[in-house]
Design a protein around this motif. Structure first.
Motif, PDB file in Angstrom:
ATOM      1  N   LEU A 137       0.849  -1.185   0.000  1.00 39.08           N
ATOM      2  CA  LEU A 137       0.000   0.000   0.000  1.00 39.08           C
ATOM      3  C   LEU A 137       0.889   1.241   0.000  1.00 39.08           C
ATOM      4  N   PRO A 138       0.696   2.160  -0.943  1.00 40.13           N
ATOM      5  CA  PRO A 138       1.473   3.400  -0.924  1.00 40.13           C
ATOM      6  C   PRO A 138       1.142   4.233   0.307  1.00 40.13           C
ATOM      7  N   SER A 139       2.121   4.944   0.801  1.00 42.98           N
ATOM      8  CA  SER A 139       1.911   5.738   2.009  1.00 42.98           C
ATOM      9  C   SER A 139       0.849   6.816   1.808  1.00 42.98           C
ATOM     10  N   TRP A 140       0.692   7.319   0.585  1.00 44.15           N
ATOM     11  CA  TRP A 140      -0.261   8.402   0.354  1.00 44.15           C
ATOM     12  C   TRP A 140      -1.714   7.949   0.497  1.00 44.15           C
ATOM     13  N   ILE A 141      -1.970   6.643   0.388  1.00 44.78           N
ATOM     14  CA  ILE A 141      -3.340   6.158   0.604  1.00 44.78           C
ATOM     15  C   ILE A 141      -3.774   6.467   2.035  1.00 44.78           C
ATOM     16  N   ALA A 142      -2.870   6.293   2.983  1.00 39.41           N
ATOM     17  CA  ALA A 142      -3.205   6.564   4.384  1.00 39.41           C
ATOM     18  C   ALA A 142      -3.474   8.038   4.613  1.00 39.41           C
ATOM     19  N   VAL A 143      -2.793   8.896   3.863  1.00 37.87           N
ATOM     20  CA  VAL A 143      -2.968  10.339   4.015  1.00 37.87           C
ATOM     21  C   VAL A 143      -4.288  10.795   3.407  1.00 37.87           C
ATOM     22  N   ARG A 144      -4.587  10.317   2.206  1.00 34.91           N
ATOM     23  CA  ARG A 144      -5.766  10.798   1.470  1.00 34.91           C
ATOM     24  C   ARG A 144      -7.029  10.000   1.779  1.00 34.91           C
ATOM     25  N   HIS A 145      -6.862   8.748   2.141  1.00 35.74           N
ATOM     26  CA  HIS A 145      -8.016   7.863   2.340  1.00 35.74           C
ATOM     27  C   HIS A 145      -7.787   7.006   3.582  1.00 35.74           C
ATOM     28  N   GLU A 155      -7.630  -6.327   7.063  1.00 36.25           N
ATOM     29  CA  GLU A 155      -7.838  -7.653   6.469  1.00 36.25           C
ATOM     30  C   GLU A 155      -6.531  -8.367   6.150  1.00 36.25           C
ATOM     31  N   ALA A 156      -5.417  -7.659   6.278  1.00 36.66           N
ATOM     32  CA  ALA A 156      -4.110  -8.241   5.971  1.00 36.66           C
ATOM     33  C   ALA A 156      -3.406  -8.672   7.245  1.00 36.66           C
ATOM     34  N   ASP A 157      -2.489  -9.602   7.104  1.00 33.24           N
ATOM     35  CA  ASP A 157      -1.638  -9.980   8.232  1.00 33.24           C
ATOM     36  C   ASP A 157      -0.516  -8.978   8.421  1.00 33.24           C
ATOM     37  N   ALA A 158      -0.103  -8.341   7.331  1.00 33.68           N
ATOM     38  CA  ALA A 158       0.965  -7.347   7.382  1.00 33.68           C
ATOM     39  C   ALA A 158       0.847  -6.458   6.155  1.00 33.68           C
ATOM     40  N   VAL A 159       1.490  -5.296   6.230  1.00 35.69           N
ATOM     41  CA  VAL A 159       1.439  -4.322   5.140  1.00 35.69           C
ATOM     42  C   VAL A 159       2.860  -3.865   4.824  1.00 35.69           C
ATOM     43  N   THR A 160       3.171  -3.772   3.541  1.00 33.47           N
ATOM     44  CA  THR A 160       4.386  -3.098   3.121  1.00 33.47           C
ATOM     45  C   THR A 160       3.990  -1.697   2.684  1.00 33.47           C
ATOM     46  N   VAL A 161       4.414  -0.707   3.447  1.00 28.19           N
ATOM     47  CA  VAL A 161       4.082   0.687   3.167  1.00 28.19           C
ATOM     48  C   VAL A 161       5.119   1.226   2.182  1.00 28.19           C
ATOM     49  N   LEU A 162       4.665   1.552   0.989  1.00 29.00           N
ATOM     50  CA  LEU A 162       5.564   2.043  -0.041  1.00 29.00           C
ATOM     51  C   LEU A 162       5.840   3.522   0.221  1.00 29.00           C
ATOM     52  N   ALA A 163       6.935   3.779   0.901  1.00 30.34           N
ATOM     53  CA  ALA A 163       7.328   5.136   1.287  1.00 30.34           C
ATOM     54  C   ALA A 163       8.531   5.536   0.446  1.00 30.34           C
ATOM     55  N   ILE A 171      11.405   9.415   4.290  1.00 31.31           N
ATOM     56  CA  ILE A 171      10.753   8.100   4.358  1.00 31.31           C
ATOM     57  C   ILE A 171       9.828   8.048   5.565  1.00 31.31           C
ATOM     58  N   LEU A 172      10.338   8.468   6.704  1.00 34.16           N
ATOM     59  CA  LEU A 172       9.543   8.429   7.929  1.00 34.16           C
ATOM     60  C   LEU A 172       8.380   9.408   7.869  1.00 34.16           C
ATOM     61  N   ASN A 173       8.587  10.578   7.288  1.00 31.34           N
ATOM     62  CA  ASN A 173       7.501  11.536   7.157  1.00 31.34           C
ATOM     63  C   ASN A 173       6.409  11.020   6.232  1.00 31.34           C
ATOM     64  N   ALA A 174       6.816  10.420   5.109  1.00 25.80           N
ATOM     65  CA  ALA A 174       5.840   9.899   4.162  1.00 25.80           C
ATOM     66  C   ALA A 174       4.991   8.798   4.788  1.00 25.80           C
ATOM     67  N   ALA A 175       5.607   7.997   5.650  1.00 30.29           N
ATOM     68  CA  ALA A 175       4.924   6.835   6.229  1.00 30.29           C
ATOM     69  C   ALA A 175       4.238   7.134   7.549  1.00 30.29           C
ATOM     70  N   HIS A 188       1.697  -5.735  11.716  1.00 28.50           N
ATOM     71  CA  HIS A 188       3.109  -5.638  11.393  1.00 28.50           C
ATOM     72  C   HIS A 188       3.267  -4.979  10.029  1.00 28.50           C
ATOM     73  N   TYR A 189       4.383  -4.263   9.863  1.00 25.55           N
ATOM     74  CA  TYR A 189       4.584  -3.553   8.607  1.00 25.55           C
ATOM     75  C   TYR A 189       6.072  -3.459   8.282  1.00 25.55           C
ATOM     76  N   ARG A 190       6.330  -3.259   7.007  1.00 31.74           N
ATOM     77  CA  ARG A 190       7.658  -2.901   6.523  1.00 31.74           C
ATOM     78  C   ARG A 190       7.542  -1.567   5.801  1.00 31.74           C
ATOM     79  N   LEU A 191       8.662  -0.900   5.646  1.00 31.49           N
ATOM     80  CA  LEU A 191       8.719   0.302   4.842  1.00 31.49           C
ATOM     81  C   LEU A 191       9.430  -0.021   3.534  1.00 31.49           C
TER      82      LEU A 191
END
Length: 247
Positions: A137-145, A155-163, A171-175, A188-191
């Protein structure tokens, strides 16, 4: 960096091109501390080349997730089910979804609908495969939606945040919004970071900076948030781009 490390210091990477020699892949993952590879599985299912790579990585102690996705899967989950059916019987530790409905021409104006479909698809594939399911999931989805991001992440076990940025602070600001939602959910997540050339500009990739600069910035990220219980480290897109970075 060698192959030992904690979840937060181990790296993950996408492997889209499956024509590399397994020895090339395993040597690279060992040297660079890669703990998990998201291995692309073609529509027809695991090919002999994919299976050779899967076996070689597993033998080295690297986790291998089955990587797949297409924008139309969000609207046609039957396609995802057909792809997932071909994973049965192989030693994948998880499914890694890269569906990207935001690249569809009809995305503008229908964002929430598409993200709701993506949430349903994620739950559907978790149930269908019986495997842990991680999603990009791109980080901007969390910002806009934000609410829709939360719905998919739940619904996921983990998310890779595309920052995708080329400085630790960026990177940290985007995420930031994504991390707050995921922490609240206990997910759980990765960046994720980029190494390939990008039309979006030099600031979203380490393509120009090279490997040493990337290591410096990623180590700074890990030093800042590495103690967070739900942070599983950095995912680098992708193995080919990473291999070709200048030192």
């Amino acid at each position: 960096m060698d192959g030992a490390g904690t979840a937060a210091t181990l790296r993950a990477t996408w492997l889209w091109r499956t024509g590399l020699e397994p020895r090339q892949v395993t040597n690279f993952t060992t040297v660079h501390g890669v703990g998990e590879v998201f291995l692309a599985i073609p529509w027809v299912g695991p090919t002999p080349a994919v299976l050779d790579t899967l076996e070689a990585l597993t033998r080295r102690g690297v986790r291998v997730s089955a990587l797949g996705g297409s924008p139309e899967w969000a609207s046609r989950p039957s396609l995802a089910a057909e792809w997932a059916r071909r994973l049965a019987g192989y030693a994948f530790c998880a499914v890694h979804l890269d569906v990207e409905p935001w690249t569809s021409r009809s995305w503008p104006g229908h964002e929430v609908t598409y993200l709701a479909r993506l949430a349903k698809l994620t739950a559907f594939l978790r149930a269908r495969t019986g495997l842990p399911t991680e999603i990009d999931l791109p980080s901007w989805i969390a910002v806009r939606h934000g609410p829709a991001f939360r719905q998919v992440a739940a619904e996921a076990d983990a998310v890779t945040v595309l920052a995708y940025r080329d400085r630790a602070s960026a990177i940290l600001n985007a995420a930031e919004e994504a991390r707050a939602i995921l922490t609240m959910l206990g997910r759980h997540y990765r960046l994720g970071v980029e190494t390939r050339a990008s039309r979006e500009g030099a600031h979203v990739t380490f393509f120009q900076e090279g490997r040493r600069a990337m290591e410096r910035e990623l180590n700074a990220v890990t030093s800042t948030i590495g103690e967070e219980a739900t942070f599983d480290g950095i995912a680098i897109h992708d193995l080919d781009g990473w291999r070709q970075l200048p030192n």
